[in-house]
Design an enzyme around this catalytic site. Structure first.
Site, PDB file in Angstrom:
ATOM      1  N   LYS A  39       0.838  -1.201   0.000  1.00  0.00           N
ATOM      2  CA  LYS A  39       0.000   0.000   0.000  1.00  0.00           C
ATOM      3  C   LYS A  39       0.871   1.248   0.000  1.00  0.00           C
ATOM      4  O   LYS A  39       2.075   1.185   0.242  1.00  0.00           O
ATOM      5  CB  LYS A  39      -0.914   0.002   1.230  1.00  0.00           C
ATOM      6  CG  LYS A  39      -0.170   0.078   2.551  1.00  0.00           C
ATOM      7  CD  LYS A  39      -1.118   0.092   3.730  1.00  0.00           C
ATOM      8  CE  LYS A  39      -0.346   0.205   5.050  1.00  0.00           C
ATOM      9  NZ  LYS A  39      -1.237   0.318   6.214  1.00  0.00           N
ATOM     10  N   TYR A 271      15.022  30.478   6.731  1.00  0.00           N
ATOM     11  CA  TYR A 271      13.925  31.320   7.205  1.00  0.00           C
ATOM     12  C   TYR A 271      13.929  31.467   8.725  1.00  0.00           C
ATOM     13  O   TYR A 271      14.088  30.492   9.462  1.00  0.00           O
ATOM     14  CB  TYR A 271      12.581  30.739   6.767  1.00  0.00           C
ATOM     15  CG  TYR A 271      12.343  30.777   5.283  1.00  0.00           C
ATOM     16  CD1 TYR A 271      12.369  31.977   4.578  1.00  0.00           C
ATOM     17  CD2 TYR A 271      12.072  29.610   4.574  1.00  0.00           C
ATOM     18  CE1 TYR A 271      12.124  32.016   3.212  1.00  0.00           C
ATOM     19  CE2 TYR A 271      11.835  29.637   3.209  1.00  0.00           C
ATOM     20  CZ  TYR A 271      11.866  30.843   2.528  1.00  0.00           C
ATOM     21  OH  TYR A 271      11.633  30.871   1.179  1.00  0.00           O
TER      22      TYR A 271
END
Length: 390
Positions: A39, A271
């Site tokens: 999956k 940042y």
């Protein structure tokens, strides 16, 4: 420069390691069949190549969450048993039935839709009944089990379906000794016994996920479902490292250093300037970020092997890049930066990143995005005797 070396980033997938992991898991669950769970695009490793490798190593079943994942495996030419379990009303039941995929029913609404789709397809569905033995997610509550079993048996007698499996899922198999483990085992046995008393003759009974496959032999029954362990990642640090469990991580995530430059003391990095250089230094730009699946929560803590040394993400992880403080070292632009791998070259592991980000290693490998190409190595199956994978 070869094609692999010129990539901005790559997730190298070692299919020989995956095959070896499947063989180890088969040995740990001797007597039971093994379902290779692919999956979420094979936990980020690539569903189709990993499914083929798992089959070559002796996996008799493939498992997916969604029906679309299962149908994609069939479209890629994968035969044999495939099961999918995460359904919503109106799903592609008929397509799954026509593709001979085992579907899961954990409630009456699902069973009704399966019967209608089987009638439309003109063939019986292969159905596995799921019980909620204590996880509290999908599956039928024990109080509702007689109704579901009774309706499924009636549909089976009418030729609409074949009940191929009885299954459930552990909540705390990754926590050895947790009281819910014994409790769920007892409930599961009782529900299986009831269904069999009512005439259900399943091909497979299954409860064990990766941690249960490794540590709870009484939960192996007819089939074990191995997900994260197949990819060489320990299901939980409490169970041991990958190496201690006899597994080898399959994915190595690497990038090419994009830039190396001098920076003076006191220079802010990324940042918010959450990192400031403590002295004159060199900075390396690594061209992957949270858009590629590098967790922003590992800002200031994520480990990276560059130039033979493990560095730490300096400041915030940005969308497409992050910075490491090279402390005066000067690897060339294009040098390899290894975020994680098996660990035997001194590189960090997915577990190291999980700890840095405050999450689990499952998430680290699964979240690596499609922008990072998968490069498959050791694709040819090995250790085959007489045409039968060992």
């Amino acid at each position: 420069m070869n094609e692999t070396a010129s990539l901005r980033a790559r997730a190298e997938i070692d299919l020989a390691a995956l095959r070896a992991n499947v063989r180890v898991l088969r040995e740990r669950a001797a007597g039971a069949q093994l379902m290779a769970v692919v999956k979420s695009d094979g936990y980020g490793h690539g569903a189709v190549p990993c499914a083929r490798a798992a089959r070559a190593a002796g996996a008799t079943w493939l498992g997916t969450a969604t029906p679309h994942e299962a149908l994609a495996l069939r479209a890629a030419g994968l035969d044999g048993r495939i099961m999918c379990w995460l359904w919503t009303p109106g799903g592609p039941w008929r397509e799954a039935i026509e593709a001979d995929i085992d579907v899961s029913a954990g409630g009456m609404w699902a069973l009704r839709e399966i019967v209608a789709a089987a009638e439309a397809a003109g063939r019986p569905a292969r159905v596995q009944l799921k019980a909620d033995t204590g996880l509290g997610r999908g599956g039928c509550q024990p109080a509702d089990w007689p109704e579901l079993v009774g309706a499924a048996r009636e549909a089976e007698r009418a030729g609409h379906l074949r009940i191929t499996g009885l299954w459930s899922h552990f909540a705390c198999a990754d926590e050895p000794g947790h009281p819910s483990i014994a409790a769920q085992l007892a409930v599961y046995r009782d529900l299986v016994a009831y269904a069999e008393k009512e005439g259900v003759d399943p091909e497979v009974r299954h409860l064990a996920n990766s941690p249960a496959t490794l540590t709870i032999p009484e939960a192996h029954f007819d089939l074990v479902r191995t997900g994260i362990a197949m990819y060489g990642v320990s299901p939980a640090p409490e169970l041991g490292t990958s190496a201690e469990l006899g597994l080898r991580p399959v994915m190595t995530l690497a990038a090419a250093v994009a830039l190396v430059k001098d920076a003076p003391a006191g220079h802010g990095v990324s940042y918010g300037h959450h990192y400031t250089t403590p002295a004159d230094t060199t900075l390396g730009l690594i061209p992957v970020g949270y858009a590629d699946g590098v967790p922003r929560h590992a800002s200031g803590s994520g480990p990276v092997l560059v130039g033979g040394k493990v560095r730490t993400v300096a400041g915030r992880v940005a969308m497409d890049q992050f910075v490491v403080d090279l402390e005066g070292d000067r690897p060339e632009a294009g040098a390899e930066a290894v975020l994680f791998g098996p660990g035997d070259r001194g590189e960090p592991t997915a577990q190291d990143w999980a700890e840095a980000a405050g999450t689990i290693a499952y998430e680290i490998v699964t979240r690596i995005g499609a922008r990072v190409p998968r490069v498959y190595v050791n694709e040819t199956a090995d250790e085959v005797t007489g045409g039968v994978p060992r």
